[in-house]
Design a protein around this motif. Structure first.
Motif, mmCIF file in Angstrom:
data_model
loop_
_atom_site.group_PDB
_atom_site.id
_atom_site.type_symbol
_atom_site.label_atom_id
_atom_site.label_comp_id
_atom_site.label_asym_id
_atom_site.label_seq_id
_atom_site.Cartn_x
_atom_site.Cartn_y
_atom_site.Cartn_z
ATOM 1 N N TYR A 162 19.859 -5.713 -68.518
ATOM 2 C CA TYR A 162 21.161 -5.200 -68.072
ATOM 3 C C TYR A 162 21.733 -6.084 -66.970
ATOM 4 C CZ TYR A 162 20.042 -1.007 -70.732
ATOM 5 O OH TYR A 162 19.727 -0.136 -71.741
ATOM 6 N N HIS A 165 25.100 -5.651 -64.903
ATOM 7 C CA HIS A 165 25.310 -4.623 -63.880
ATOM 8 C C HIS A 165 25.394 -5.215 -62.480
ATOM 9 C CE1 HIS A 165 23.872 -0.957 -66.414
ATOM 10 N NE2 HIS A 165 24.722 -1.720 -67.049
ATOM 11 N N THR A 166 24.854 -6.389 -62.273
ATOM 12 C CA THR A 166 24.917 -7.048 -60.975
ATOM 13 C C THR A 166 25.979 -8.135 -61.036
ATOM 14 O OG1 THR A 166 22.562 -6.644 -60.616
ATOM 15 C CG2 THR A 166 23.587 -8.339 -59.239
ATOM 16 N N GLY A 170 29.306 -4.644 -66.103
ATOM 17 C CA GLY A 170 28.396 -3.927 -66.982
ATOM 18 C C GLY A 170 28.340 -2.431 -66.770
ATOM 19 N N ARG A 171 28.304 -2.003 -65.525
ATOM 20 C CA ARG A 171 28.235 -0.554 -65.238
ATOM 21 C C ARG A 171 29.503 0.156 -65.687
ATOM 22 N NH1 ARG A 171 23.707 0.344 -62.206
ATOM 23 N NH2 ARG A 171 23.057 -1.367 -60.878
ATOM 24 N N ARG A 172 30.650 -0.425 -65.369
ATOM 25 C CA ARG A 172 31.928 0.177 -65.794
ATOM 26 C C ARG A 172 32.026 0.192 -67.316
ATOM 27 N NH1 ARG A 172 35.989 -2.886 -61.739
ATOM 28 N NH2 ARG A 172 35.159 -2.033 -59.820
#
Length: 186
Positions: A162, A165-166, A170-172
């Motif tokens: 993942y 995400h950083t 990715g998180r959105r």
């Protein structure tokens, strides 16, 4: 049970399972690797499209009527798919699939979205390029492992970790309803 056995058993209850923890440093390192790999794909797209003179001279740029696949695929001299690569060299569909692949994989990696799709499509692209170069027959310094396969492995690792995400979206992306319904889009 001895005191040392009890202490070891209690200690093991608090040990993270493999893969359950990614340090901040590791997450940032993967983000840097993601950006760098994305730039490789985007640069290839831009250079082949506009002929910036690095790998593609201006006269052979895609916008000037050049073919992004003809030179590479028509020069395949070895391997079990030599005839196939010669047949598709320079065709409109090979050019479009290759260029859309470069662009899509590059955008996905730099944005940190759709890393699973990027990993699968990029692995297919890299495997095809490995087959076209067929290092097994070329007397390569390593007849099996080359940079195409390393890129494919990197793509899989980035998706599995993942890495979007950083320092990415990715998180959105993962919270979008279409992605929630189609987890393969992560």
């Amino acid at each position: 049970m001895s005191t040392s056995h009890i202490h070891r058993a209690n200690h093991l209850e608090h040990v993270e399972a493999p893969g359950s923890m990614l340090t901040t440093t590791a997450a940032r390192a993967l983000a840097v690797l993601r950006y760098a790999t994305g730039f490789v794909f985007l640069w290839a797209f831009v250079d082949k499209t506009f002929g910036l003179g690095y790998a593609t001279p201006s006269a052979k740029a895609w916008i000037n009527g050049g073919s992004p696949t003809k030179g590479f695929l028509s020069s395949v001299e070895v391997g079990p798919l030599q005839g196939f690569f010669h047949d598709i060299a320079g065709t409109w569909y090979a050019n479009w699939l290759f260029m859309l692949g470069l662009l899509g994989i590059g955008v996905a990696l730099t944005a940190g979205i759709g890393l699973r799709v990027a990993a699968v499509s990029g692995t297919v692209m890299m495997a095809m390029m490995w087959l076209a170069e067929w290092p097994i027959a070329k007397g390569s310094t390593n007849p099996v492992m080359d940079y195409h396969l390393i890129y494919a492995i990197v793509l899989v690792v980035l998706a599995a970790a993942y890495a979007g995400h950083t320092w990415g979206l990715g998180r959105r992306w993962a919270k979008l309803s279409i992605v929630q319904r189609n987890r393969w889009l992560i």
